[in-house]
Design an enzyme around this catalytic site. Structure first.
Site, PDB file in Angstrom:
ATOM      1  N   LYS A   1       0.867  -1.179   0.000  1.00  0.00           N
ATOM      2  CA  LYS A   1       0.000   0.000   0.000  1.00  0.00           C
ATOM      3  C   LYS A   1       0.900   1.224   0.000  1.00  0.00           C
ATOM      4  O   LYS A   1       2.013   1.170   0.527  1.00  0.00           O
ATOM      5  CB  LYS A   1      -0.863   0.015   1.257  1.00  0.00           C
ATOM      6  CG  LYS A   1      -1.849  -1.123   1.288  1.00  0.00           C
ATOM      7  CD  LYS A   1      -3.152  -0.653   1.877  1.00  0.00           C
ATOM      8  CE  LYS A   1      -4.151  -1.782   1.895  1.00  0.00           C
ATOM      9  NZ  LYS A   1      -4.845  -1.888   3.146  1.00  0.00           N
TER      10      LYS A   1
ATOM     11  N   HIS B   1       1.722   6.791   2.976  1.00  0.00           N
ATOM     12  CA  HIS B   1       1.096   8.099   2.833  1.00  0.00           C
ATOM     13  C   HIS B   1       1.048   8.866   4.152  1.00  0.00           C
ATOM     14  O   HIS B   1       1.536   8.405   5.181  1.00  0.00           O
ATOM     15  CB  HIS B   1      -0.293   7.957   2.217  1.00  0.00           C
ATOM     16  CG  HIS B   1      -1.209   7.094   3.042  1.00  0.00           C
ATOM     17  ND1 HIS B   1      -1.734   7.515   4.223  1.00  0.00           N
ATOM     18  CD2 HIS B   1      -1.676   5.841   2.836  1.00  0.00           C
ATOM     19  CE1 HIS B   1      -2.484   6.562   4.724  1.00  0.00           C
ATOM     20  NE2 HIS B   1      -2.473   5.532   3.906  1.00  0.00           N
TER      21      HIS B   1
ATOM     22  N   HIS C   1       0.659   7.798   7.733  1.00  0.00           N
ATOM     23  CA  HIS C   1       1.753   7.183   8.486  1.00  0.00           C
ATOM     24  C   HIS C   1       2.739   8.210   9.036  1.00  0.00           C
ATOM     25  O   HIS C   1       3.681   7.853   9.728  1.00  0.00           O
ATOM     26  CB  HIS C   1       2.548   6.229   7.592  1.00  0.00           C
ATOM     27  CG  HIS C   1       1.713   5.155   6.993  1.00  0.00           C
ATOM     28  ND1 HIS C   1       1.467   5.061   5.649  1.00  0.00           N
ATOM     29  CD2 HIS C   1       1.031   4.145   7.564  1.00  0.00           C
ATOM     30  CE1 HIS C   1       0.685   4.036   5.416  1.00  0.00           C
ATOM     31  NE2 HIS C   1       0.399   3.462   6.552  1.00  0.00           N
TER      32      HIS C   1
END
Ligand code: ARG
Length: 569
Positions: free
Chosen positions: A131, A134, A137
């Site tokens: 994933k 982004h 995080h």
């Protein structure tokens, strides 16, 4: 001012005890000290109200009598005002003891040893494989990194763990999607972006054809059972993701002692399930197995799904036990957004119910949710900001400013990168961690006002002064008289160790970032009002020493919040 307080406190303690033995304890005394609201009223105040009862006198009378022949090296004079004793710290104490201590300890200044001999495990960042990395995080990564630094500054042996989300049915979905709509070339070329794209396709297609979900389950079972082809694909997806994550970690100067993610516990969960069964904690519900937590006011903690597969919590219970057995931690903290608070409360409880009394050493450190321009962050709809792009843009903007203001600067790109990233990280760390953040691109990248670049810029200013003169290590001359700006600067610098301790106690990097803003404000005021290099003799020596002390504190503080020290901007 802790040192001055300790000295004053022991003189007062003696005096009070000669008037009335056992009237107070040293611990009582600590709570009676405060810092007056403005410097006119002294540097430290001692409130006599609590003494009034035991000594049977009005607070102001007590203040007056204690003030009478008060004598202590740290104090120039004291005054009794409205039940308080206001202490004015002597200039010699400020220069010899406080400033002297900062200068002699340098990079060690502010370190405390409360963690000596203790191990702390810190689980942070922990993104999900395949994933995009982004802005969701950013909190755990920046806060976790800073807490780790604060704890090691306090003497702990810190083990940083990146508990990668690298296990679960989503990898079955990804394999199905890859086989159906992906290509080796595209994944090799585009990396995580391509994985995220085909993963999204899976959801769109599965709406039309639900049998895809069963295929995904079957693929994940293959991974779990060690099927060669499935495992190879899984490894490949993981390597691609990790490589990309590493680029961001390198930019941030972050590394982990362990990258054991969820998959690491695949062969360690049977033991947990058996133990839970033996201890009579598992209950069946619609074919699934769970630990009932109703008695503790929580929803049940799911351990096995009805097809026998494990869950996020099962892996976390395994991981906590593994960490305790392998690191024998004194504390194990988890930094995630507040949305996961229930998950942590549940599995901490389950560990306690299993009979592990160390479950009180597990701490969830939550932070607020992030939204983008007032809207919920969502990878599926594309309302997301990629960290890589954010840092690229930040660094580009910083470079544009440098080109304008200081075009001859050596190493421009490198410095622009550190300042750009500094802006983003500081913005994340400048409000209390639990506060929700609405991410506005322009604000996160602002270089004006109370920002990371402002702190880095002030650091560079101290470096520039120091590069033009010698800061002699010898003792400062006696009898120096300080002006208000110099006094204020020393006072604020003296607070650093206390701030470190508070940041440690509350897992709160924002205490350090806000404190740094105060230090910078005090240094810049001093810098504008007090000539340094133009002075001579004792005054110059003092001001250079003050600059060196500010440089030390700002430098140590920048390190604690994970920002680069920038000698030039
Ligand atoms: N991978 C999870 C996420 O992105 C965070 C993991 C946090 N650590 C843990 N031990 N549960 O939400």
């Amino acid at each position: 001012m802790k040192k001055a307080e300790a000295l004053i406190s022991s003189v007062l303690f003696e005096k009070i005890n000669t008037i009335a033995p056992d009237a107070v304890t040293k611990a009582d005394m600590e709570s009676m000290f405060t810092v007056p609201p403005d410097a006119e009223m002294g540097d430290l105040a001692f409130a006599c109200f609590k003494l009034s009862k035991v000594l049977r006198k009005a607070p102001q009378m007590i203040a007056q009598s204690l003030c009478g022949d008060f004598s202590c090296d740290a104090v120039e004079r004291c005054e009794a005002v409205a039940g308080y004793i206001n202490f004015y710290i002597s200039d010699s104490f400020r220069t010899d003891v406080i400033l002297g201590d900062i200068l002699s300890r340098g990079e060690e200044y502010g370190k405390i040893d409360i963690g000596k001999g203790k191990t702390m495990v810190i689980d942070y960042s922990s993104p999900n494989i395949a994933k995009p990395f982004h802005i969701g995080h950013l909190g755990t990564t920046a806060i976790g990194n800073s807490i780790k630094r604060i704890y090691s500054f306090c003497g702990y042996d810190c083990i940083g763990i990146n508990h990668l989300g690298d296990w679960g049915t989503q990898f079955g979905r990804l394999i199905v999607a890859y086989k159906k709509w992906g290509s080796k070339e595209a994944v090799e070329q585009l990396g995580v972006k391509e994985l995220a794209r085909i993963y999204k396709d899976f959801y769109v297609e599965a709406e039309k054809d639900p049998s895809l979900n069963d295929m995904a389950k079957a693929e994940f079972t293959k991974i779990e059972q060690g099927d060669k082809e499935a495992l190879e694909l899984w490894h490949w997806f993981k390597d691609i993701s990790l490589n990309e994550f590493m680029k961001t970690y390198n930019r941030l100067g972050i590394s982990f002692e362990s990258y054991n993610g969820e998959s690491f516990y695949n062969d360690k969960m049977d033991r947990v399930v058996n133990e839970l069964t033996q201890k009579g904690l598992l209950k069946e519900s619609d074919g699934a197995m769970l630990v009932d937590l109703e008695e503790y006011g929580m929803a049940p903690c799911l351990i096995l799904k009805n097809d026998g597969s494990t869950l996020y919590a099962t892996r976390d219970i395994s991981a906590a036990i593994y960490r305790k057995e392998n690191y024998n931690f004194d504390k194990c903290i988890y930094v995630t957004d507040a949305g996961q608070s229930l998950h942590f409360a549940q599995f901490f409880k389950v560990i306690g119910l299993m009979g592990y009394d160390w479950n009180d050493k597990l701490v969830h450190v939550p932070y607020g949710k992030i939204s983008i321009n007032g809207e919920k962050l969502a990878t599926r709809t594309g309302n997301v900001v990629l960290l890589e792009e954010l840092f690229d843009d930040a660094s580009k903007r910083a470079l544009a400013i440098i080109e304008q203001k200081n075009p001859d600067l050596e190493n421009k790109e490198y410095i622009a990168e550190k300042v750009g990233i500094g802006a983003v990280i500081f913005n994340q760390l400048s409000s209390g961690r639990i506060k929700d953040i609405n991410f506005v691109w322009e604000e996160a990248l602002s270089f004006e006002g109370n920002t990371g670049p402002y702190v880095q810029y002030t650091y560079a200013r101290t470096c520039s002064v120091l590069s033009k003169t010698e800061c002699e290590d010898k003792k400062l001359p006696d009898g120096l008289v300080l002006n208000e700006d110099e006094k204020a600067l020393i006072s604020i610098l003296s607070k650093f160790p206390v701030k470190v301790e508070q940041a440690h106690d509350d897992y709160e990097p924002s205490y350090i970032s806000r404190y740094l803003l105060d230090v910078c404000a005090a240094y810049n005021r001093f810098y504008h009002n007090c000539p340094i290099l133009k002075e001579e003799g004792d005054v110059k020596a003092l001001r250079v020493a003050l600059t060196k002390a500010a440089n030390t504190v700002i430098g140590n503080g920048l390190w604690l919040i994970g920002l680069e020290k920038t000698p030039r901007i």
